[in-house]
Design an enzyme around this catalytic site. Sequence first.
Site, PDB file in Angstrom:
ATOM      1  N   ASP A   1     -10.463  -0.937  12.126  1.00 34.53           N
ATOM      2  CA  ASP A   1     -10.181  -2.379  12.126  1.00 34.53           C
ATOM      3  C   ASP A   1     -11.257  -3.125  12.913  1.00 34.53           C
ATOM      4  O   ASP A   1     -11.733  -4.191  12.517  1.00 34.53           O
ATOM      5  CB  ASP A   1      -8.802  -2.633  12.738  1.00 34.53           C
ATOM      6  CG  ASP A   1      -7.771  -1.678  12.152  1.00 34.53           C
ATOM      7  OD1 ASP A   1      -7.547  -1.750  10.942  1.00 34.53           O
ATOM      8  OD2 ASP A   1      -7.248  -0.832  12.895  1.00 34.53           O
TER       9      ASP A   1
ATOM     10  N   HIS B   1      -2.142  -0.645  14.112  1.00 37.61           N
ATOM     11  CA  HIS B   1      -3.019  -0.455  12.933  1.00 37.61           C
ATOM     12  C   HIS B   1      -2.157  -0.704  11.692  1.00 37.61           C
ATOM     13  O   HIS B   1      -1.656   0.228  11.056  1.00 37.61           O
ATOM     14  CB  HIS B   1      -3.617   0.949  12.924  1.00 37.61           C
ATOM     15  CG  HIS B   1      -4.362   1.231  11.641  1.00 37.61           C
ATOM     16  ND1 HIS B   1      -5.471   0.521  11.259  1.00 37.61           N
ATOM     17  CD2 HIS B   1      -4.138   2.111  10.641  1.00 37.61           C
ATOM     18  CE1 HIS B   1      -5.892   0.956  10.087  1.00 37.61           C
ATOM     19  NE2 HIS B   1      -5.096   1.918   9.682  1.00 37.61           N
TER      20      HIS B   1
HETATM   21  P1  NAD Z   1      -5.377  13.154   2.081  1.00 33.49           P
HETATM   22  O1  NAD Z   1      -4.053  13.226   1.393  1.00 33.49           O
HETATM   23  O2  NAD Z   1      -6.629  13.195   1.267  1.00 33.49           O
HETATM   24  O3  NAD Z   1      -5.473  14.359   3.122  1.00 33.49           O
HETATM   25  C1  NAD Z   1      -4.457  14.611   4.032  1.00 33.49           C
HETATM   26  C2  NAD Z   1      -4.444  16.107   4.262  1.00 33.49           C
HETATM   27  O4  NAD Z   1      -3.508  16.361   5.300  1.00 33.49           O
HETATM   28  C3  NAD Z   1      -4.005  16.896   3.031  1.00 33.49           C
HETATM   29  O5  NAD Z   1      -4.996  17.858   2.704  1.00 33.49           O
HETATM   30  C4  NAD Z   1      -2.711  17.563   3.467  1.00 33.49           C
HETATM   31  O6  NAD Z   1      -2.527  18.853   2.926  1.00 33.49           O
HETATM   32  C5  NAD Z   1      -2.889  17.583   4.983  1.00 33.49           C
HETATM   33  N1  NAD Z   1      -1.644  17.689   5.731  1.00 33.49           N
HETATM   34  C6  NAD Z   1      -0.438  17.141   5.446  1.00 33.49           C
HETATM   35  N2  NAD Z   1       0.461  17.515   6.340  1.00 33.49           N
HETATM   36  C7  NAD Z   1      -0.184  18.302   7.236  1.00 33.49           C
HETATM   37  C8  NAD Z   1       0.232  18.988   8.400  1.00 33.49           C
HETATM   38  N3  NAD Z   1       1.495  18.974   8.813  1.00 33.49           N
HETATM   39  N4  NAD Z   1      -0.696  19.702   9.077  1.00 33.49           N
HETATM   40  C9  NAD Z   1      -1.969  19.756   8.650  1.00 33.49           C
HETATM   41  N5  NAD Z   1      -2.419  19.125   7.542  1.00 33.49           N
HETATM   42  C10 NAD Z   1      -1.524  18.412   6.849  1.00 33.49           C
HETATM   43  O7  NAD Z   1      -5.341  11.894   3.050  1.00 33.49           O
HETATM   44  P2  NAD Z   1      -6.554  11.158   3.780  1.00 33.49           P
HETATM   45  O8  NAD Z   1      -7.063  10.114   2.867  1.00 33.49           O
HETATM   46  O9  NAD Z   1      -7.484  12.165   4.358  1.00 33.49           O
HETATM   47  O10 NAD Z   1      -5.765  10.375   4.931  1.00 33.49           O
HETATM   48  C11 NAD Z   1      -5.116  11.060   5.977  1.00 33.49           C
HETATM   49  C12 NAD Z   1      -4.304  10.097   6.821  1.00 33.49           C
HETATM   50  O11 NAD Z   1      -5.164   9.162   7.466  1.00 33.49           O
HETATM   51  C13 NAD Z   1      -3.307   9.234   6.035  1.00 33.49           C
HETATM   52  O12 NAD Z   1      -2.126   9.101   6.786  1.00 33.49           O
HETATM   53  C14 NAD Z   1      -3.993   7.889   5.938  1.00 33.49           C
HETATM   54  O13 NAD Z   1      -3.092   6.833   5.738  1.00 33.49           O
HETATM   55  C15 NAD Z   1      -4.626   7.838   7.306  1.00 33.49           C
HETATM   56  N6  NAD Z   1      -5.710   6.858   7.497  1.00 33.49           N
HETATM   57  C16 NAD Z   1      -5.745   6.207   8.697  1.00 33.49           C
HETATM   58  C17 NAD Z   1      -6.751   5.294   8.977  1.00 33.49           C
HETATM   59  C18 NAD Z   1      -6.798   4.558  10.291  1.00 33.49           C
HETATM   60  O14 NAD Z   1      -7.625   3.637  10.415  1.00 33.49           O
HETATM   61  N7  NAD Z   1      -5.999   4.885  11.293  1.00 33.49           N
HETATM   62  C19 NAD Z   1      -7.725   5.057   8.003  1.00 33.49           C
HETATM   63  C20 NAD Z   1      -7.674   5.739   6.794  1.00 33.49           C
HETATM   64  C21 NAD Z   1      -6.645   6.661   6.547  1.00 33.49           C
HETATM   65  C1  LMR Z   2      -6.911   1.892   6.218  1.00 32.24           C
HETATM   66  O1  LMR Z   2      -6.777   0.971   7.032  1.00 32.24           O
HETATM   67  O2  LMR Z   2      -7.827   1.892   5.372  1.00 32.24           O
HETATM   68  C2  LMR Z   2      -5.977   3.078   6.291  1.00 32.24           C
HETATM   69  O3  LMR Z   2      -5.036   2.897   7.289  1.00 32.24           O
HETATM   70  C3  LMR Z   2      -5.363   3.412   4.999  1.00 32.24           C
HETATM   71  C4  LMR Z   2      -4.244   2.442   4.655  1.00 32.24           C
HETATM   72  O4  LMR Z   2      -3.146   2.901   4.341  1.00 32.24           O
HETATM   73  O5  LMR Z   2      -4.505   1.235   4.711  1.00 32.24           O
END
Ligand code: NAD
Ligand code: LMR
Length: 329
Positions: free
Chosen positions: A162, A190
């Site tokens: 952000d 967030h």
């Molecule tokens: P994705 O689905 O591509 O990958 C997530 C992985 O986590 C999968 O491979 C899954 O098997 C694994 N997983 C699920 N449960 C698990 C557990 N208990 N232990 C270990 N691994 C586990 O998702 P992504 O695009 O890589 O996103 C991951 C997370 O990050 C999501 O929650 C997404 O919303 C979040 N995210 C946060 C931000 C932020 O700014 N804070 C930004 C982008 C994404």
């Molecule tokens: C983002 O901000 O891009 C991530 O938190 C993914 C989402 O769910 O918005």
Amino acid sequence: MAKAPMRVAITGAAGQIGYSLLFRIANGDMLGKDQPVILQLLEIPDEKVQKALSGVMMELQDCAFPLLAGISAHSDATAAFKDADVALLVGSRPRGPGMERKDLLEANARIFTVQGKALDAVASRNVKVLVVGNPANTNAYIAMKSAPGLPSKNFTAMLRLDHNRALSQVAAKVGKPVTAIEKLFVWGNHSSTMYPDYRFATADGQPIPELIHDEAWNRDVFLPIVSKRGAAIIEARGLSSAASAANAAVNHVRDWLLGTGGKWTTMGVPSDGAYGIPEGTIFGFPVTTENGEYKIVQGLDIDTFSREHIEQTLKELLEERESIQHLLS
Ligand code: NAD
Ligand code: LMR
């Protein structure tokens, strides 16, 4: 003399973010170009996912990164977190089109009680934890509460994406490079209630509010663009942000461990009661960092508009916390 390797545990290592993050870390972007690293990767115990993870490990090997001193794959958190110096909790379900991040609360909250307990049991006593998986602030809170043997201050949530989004928007508006902008940050959760604040920011030392005399731009353009950027990316890509999220995680940990040299950044950290945010609430604050510790920037003026936004994002966080309280008993 070469430094001893640091152990970095990463959950969700075979996911989208993992696919960017692991290579950046192994390249020395997060811990420094003189810091060897051992990657301890956690994924769910699903045959297909573990197989995908083994493919990612082959690719890591094929990069022949000079700093990569070891890689291991795990399906059990206590094995993956053993002696970890840094833990990046990425693994959880991402939201799809039309979902709010808090829709993921129930689905993901259990993961973070299990992982908090595992960190408590086996990680380094000073492990630095960054929660990326959404809803990141509340997941970080759950992990922190599930690990009473570790310092609470070591549990943080990612608001750096952000922050970086806000930085690019402000830099473009004032027609300066992002490196010219300082003292910009984001308050709160967030989520779409976050509050990016440029009232104290400067561009090449000049106050941003003197350069942007436009409350309507702040309210109707800047805030919505930054706070809804995650949804806009999901809408455009059909998948949530990944490379920019991995980059933000690298930035967050790098600044935390290596210091900001007096500059401000944004971290989601347990409140010390500053700005009326109840102690322990994981909240986006302006921070500076030095010697592996962050400090919340204190004493900033809060005007009426800011107070309303801070209260709104706090209210949402307290509601999220309320709804997962039963998992903590
Ligand atoms: P994705 O689905 O591509 O990958 C997530 C992985 O986590 C999968 O491979 C899954 O098997 C694994 N997983 C699920 N449960 C698990 C557990 N208990 N232990 C270990 N691994 C586990 O998702 P992504 O695009 O890589 O996103 C991951 C997370 O990050 C999501 O929650 C997404 O919303 C979040 N995210 C946060 C931000 C932020 O700014 N804070 C930004 C982008 C994404
Ligand atoms: C983002 O901000 O891009 C991530 O938190 C993914 C989402 O769910 O918005």
